[in-house]
Design an enzyme around this catalytic site. Structure first.
Site, PDB file in Angstrom:
ATOM      1  CE  LYS A  25      -3.399   2.030   3.035  1.00  0.00           C
ATOM      2  NZ  LYS A  25      -4.274   1.720   4.036  1.00  0.00           N
ATOM      3  CD  GLU A  32       9.576  -5.854   6.825  1.00  0.00           C
ATOM      4  OE1 GLU A  32       9.197  -5.085   6.224  1.00  0.00           O
ATOM      5  OE2 GLU A  32       9.552  -6.263   7.916  1.00  0.00           O
ATOM      6  N   GLY A  81      -4.452  -2.549   5.375  1.00  0.00           N
ATOM      7  CA  GLY A  81      -3.845  -3.429   4.899  1.00  0.00           C
ATOM      8  C   GLY A  81      -4.720  -4.856   5.072  1.00  0.00           C
ATOM      9  NE  ARG A  82      -5.925  -4.335  11.308  1.00  0.00           N
ATOM     10  CZ  ARG A  82      -5.130  -3.322  11.276  1.00  0.00           C
ATOM     11  NH1 ARG A  82      -4.280  -2.854  10.649  1.00  0.00           N
ATOM     12  NH2 ARG A  82      -5.679  -1.994  12.123  1.00  0.00           N
ATOM     13  CD  GLU A 117      -1.275  -4.847  11.630  1.00  0.00           C
ATOM     14  OE1 GLU A 117      -1.885  -4.634  10.429  1.00  0.00           O
ATOM     15  OE2 GLU A 117      -0.090  -4.946  11.557  1.00  0.00           O
ATOM     16  CG  HIS A 157      -2.322 -36.394  16.378  1.00  0.00           C
ATOM     17  ND1 HIS A 157      -2.332 -37.683  16.817  1.00  0.00           N
ATOM     18  CD2 HIS A 157      -3.360 -36.320  15.305  1.00  0.00           C
ATOM     19  CE1 HIS A 157      -3.503 -38.369  16.318  1.00  0.00           C
ATOM     20  NE2 HIS A 157      -4.142 -37.523  15.432  1.00  0.00           N
ATOM     21  CE  LYS A 171       6.188  -1.000  10.038  1.00  0.00           C
ATOM     22  NZ  LYS A 171       5.363  -0.638   9.281  1.00  0.00           N
TER      23      LYS A 171
HETATM   24  O1  F6P Z   1       3.943  -3.162   9.747  1.00  0.00           O
HETATM   25  C1  F6P Z   1       2.431  -3.327   9.548  1.00  0.00           C
HETATM   26  C2  F6P Z   1       1.793  -2.941   8.302  1.00  0.00           C
HETATM   27  O2  F6P Z   1       1.659  -1.598   8.309  1.00  0.00           O
HETATM   28  C3  F6P Z   1       0.589  -3.729   8.057  1.00  0.00           C
HETATM   29  O3  F6P Z   1      -0.502  -3.045   8.903  1.00  0.00           O
HETATM   30  C4  F6P Z   1       0.412  -3.817   6.679  1.00  0.00           C
HETATM   31  O4  F6P Z   1      -0.337  -4.843   6.124  1.00  0.00           O
HETATM   32  C5  F6P Z   1       1.963  -4.232   6.289  1.00  0.00           C
HETATM   33  O5  F6P Z   1       2.522  -3.347   7.352  1.00  0.00           O
HETATM   34  C6  F6P Z   1       2.285  -4.083   4.854  1.00  0.00           C
HETATM   35  O6  F6P Z   1       2.289  -2.707   4.567  1.00  0.00           O
HETATM   36  P1  F6P Z   1       2.338  -2.087   3.001  1.00  0.00           P
HETATM   37  O7  F6P Z   1       1.102  -2.767   2.173  1.00  0.00           O
HETATM   38  O8  F6P Z   1       2.349  -0.574   2.928  1.00  0.00           O
HETATM   39  O9  F6P Z   1       3.551  -2.709   2.475  1.00  0.00           O
END
Ligand code: F6P
Length: 549
Positions: A205, A211, A268-269, A354, A385, A513
């Site tokens: 987003k 990452e 995002g979620r 979250e 199990h 972060k």
């Molecule tokens: O760090 C948490 C977060 O902001 C989540 O809420 C989100 O889904 C994820 O990182 C990824 O964010 P983005 O879509 O901006 O890369």
């Protein structure tokens, strides 16, 4: 929030004191109609709440609690597109993404549907072309592998749905999901993929997430190295982006036509219904993706229209609040008895924890009660199990959600009945347990010598009274899955309303972060580890001595 000293909360506490000692065995013995009264169906989805430790009065009082929290008002504000995400000054409009009518949404004045429909159309054209083998890479080959690079909401939702609906996937098109910073994640994949027939979907987003951006840059280098002199031409043939930061995708080198937009009003979620769901459309086709949206919309309508007494998300949410705030459960388990739902527990962990893993209300004041429990889970039969021993005899209160489908999409003969028998056996065993008298009678009937029976007896007793909800879908198809996911989304919303939480921000992820940004130069030896705590300084020194940065 509804304060713990409010009349609605105090009435629940008083009722809890009256019924907390009652065993699920007592609830069932007292009411032969309990299942009929405490289960609900919607479009073939069955939810059985009868194994929860509530009675009719508790449910009435919980609904009064929801009324005291003005749930109707908050639900109206959600669907009206009001800026209920106050700390980020944003509306929360994920229901627009699954709105399939031709009318405006949320209202003619604030209509977001023209842009939502435009992105859906872009997804349709792209996924049709790719699935037909007409989207070609730099050497003219059709795409055979799609790699979604994203994390959190830009990974967990599409990954979970693609896996859940793999029976509906197109043969010959393989879907992969890379999220981890650890190079082992992307590295393993690049070792086996062919750059000529691989497409990367960079989903972020913000298009700034460390990452995702690091993985995207590494993948881009891999592609460009393989394409050689064709590198510039190759990039738009092998990369598309899903983002609300269109300018940043352009900086990455992508033309506008390769960018699928999302909007700041999608959390995002809650974003799998947006272009973040592109891997879903690629895997099962746009018509399948729209059936998923339709399932979500069915649940939206139900949540908006059904009276609270018959409203699935409301009942699920209120029972969760009962378990957390009145019975004291600190955790809840998600137990899907379906291999296809393997990633559902981790998806729900982000959705619930979250959203509502907070101790500060939307008004900035500390909450006066505990909010979200710790969510965890694993698919059955595997969990049985592994950790079910603790659920049965470990002495912790762990409310469970058992989730299954009546029909299997992989009809290997002889599997579905034993699978369901195990689910039903576990929920019954957790609820009713085994008394000392029952265990003793069993040992006697088995002919165990009295002395040995006495020694074994304490181990054979099951306390039971472990509450659970069982949800059975007709099958794991796009429509049913859409209903299930929207059910959990609205459950989270309702709980946020009662707890007084803004369920749509996530400030708690920021500190780590920021610190990672400060630590990186010290770890690489580019700066001193000034101002850091003793333990972190020592660990940096150790890593520098033993690692390779
Ligand atoms: O760090 C948490 C977060 O902001 C989540 O809420 C989100 O889904 C994820 O990182 C990824 O964010 P983005 O879509 O901006 O890369």
């Amino acid at each position: 929030m509804v304060a713990p000293n409010s009349p609605a909360w105090r009435a629940l506490l008083a009722h809890r004191d009256l019924i907390a000692h009652r065993h699920l065995r007592d609830f069932f013995a007292a009411d032969p109609q309990r299942f009929a009264q405490m289960s609900l169906q919607l479009d073939g989805l069955l939810a059985d709440f009868s194994k929860q430790r509530v009675d009719t009065r508790a449910m009435q009082l919980l609904i009064e609690l929801a009324n005291a929290a003005d749930l109707v008002g908050w639900r109206d504000r959600l669907f009206a597109g009001d800026k209920i995400n106050v700390s980020e000054d944003r509306a929360v409009l994920h229901p627009a993404l699954r709105h399939l009518g031709l009318d405006a949404f949320p209202s003619p004045e604030r209509d977001v549907m023209p842009e939502v429909r435009a992105v859906r159309e872009q997804m349709r054209v792209f996924s049709d072309k790719l699935r037909a083998g007409l989207w070609r890479g730099f050497s003219g080959e059709a795409i055979r592998d799609v790699v979604n690079i994203g994390i959190g909401g830009s990974d967990l939702g599409p990954k979970m749905v693609v896996r859940a609906l793999s029976a509906y996937g197109r043969a010959g098109l393989r879907m992969h999901f890379v999220s981890n910073l650890d190079s082992a994640h992307l590295g393993h994949l690049l070792d086996v993929l062919d750059p000529r027939s691989t497409l990367f979907v960079v989903a972020s987003k913000t298009f700034t997430t460390q990452e995702t951006m690091l993985n995207a840059h590494t993948a881009r280098e891999w592609l460009c190295a393989a394409a050689g002199v064709n590198a510039a031409r190759a990039l738009p043939l092998h990369f598309v982006a899903v983002t609300s930061a269109v300018d940043k995708a352009a900086e990455f080198g992508l033309p506008l036509a390769n960018v699928f937009r999302m909007w700041v009003w999608v959390g995002g979620r809650y974003s799998l219904w947006s272009a973040v769901g592109l891997p879903i459309a690629l895997a099962i086709g746009m018509s399948g993706f729209e059936r998923l949206l339709a399932g979500g919309q069915t649940m939206d309508k139900h949540f908006r229209d059904a009276p609270f007494e018959r409203n699935l998300p409301v009942l699920m949410a209120l029972i969760g609040i009962w378990n957390t705030n009145f019975l004291g459960a600190g955790t809840s388990a998600v137990l899907p008895y379906h291999e296809a739902l393997r990633f559902l527990p981790s998806f729900l962990q982000q959705l619930e924890m979250e959203s509502n893993g907070k101790t500060v209300g939307r008004d900035g004041q500390p909450l006066a009660c505990q909010a979200n429990p710790i969510v965890w889970g694993e698919i059955g039969s595997n969990g049985q199990h592994a950790f079910f021993q603790l659920l049965h005899q470990g002495g912790w209160l762990v409310p469970c959600d058992f989730i299954a489908s009546a029909q299997s999409d992989y009809p290997l003969p002889g599997h579905q009945a034993p699978l369901m028998a195990n689910l039903l056996a576990q929920s019954a065993a957790l609820a009713f347990g085994k008394t000392e008298a029952e265990a003793s009678a069993e040992l006697r009937a088995a002919g165990v010598p009295p002395e040995q029976a006495t020694a074994l007896l304490p181990h054979k007793v099951f306390a039971g009274n472990q509450p659970s909800t069982t949800i059975i879908l007709p099958r794991i198809d796009p429509h049913s899955l859409g209903m299930l996911l929207a059910l959990y989304e609205h459950k989270v919303f309702v709980q946020g309303v009662v707890w007084g939480i803004n369920s749509f921000d996530q400030w708690g992820v920021e500190l780590g972060k920021q610190l990672a940004g400060r630590l990186l130069p010290a770890l690489k030896g580019e700066s001193e580890a000034e101002g850091l705590d003793q333990s972190t300084r020592a660990l940096i020194a150790w890593c520098r001595e033993h690692g390779d940065f």
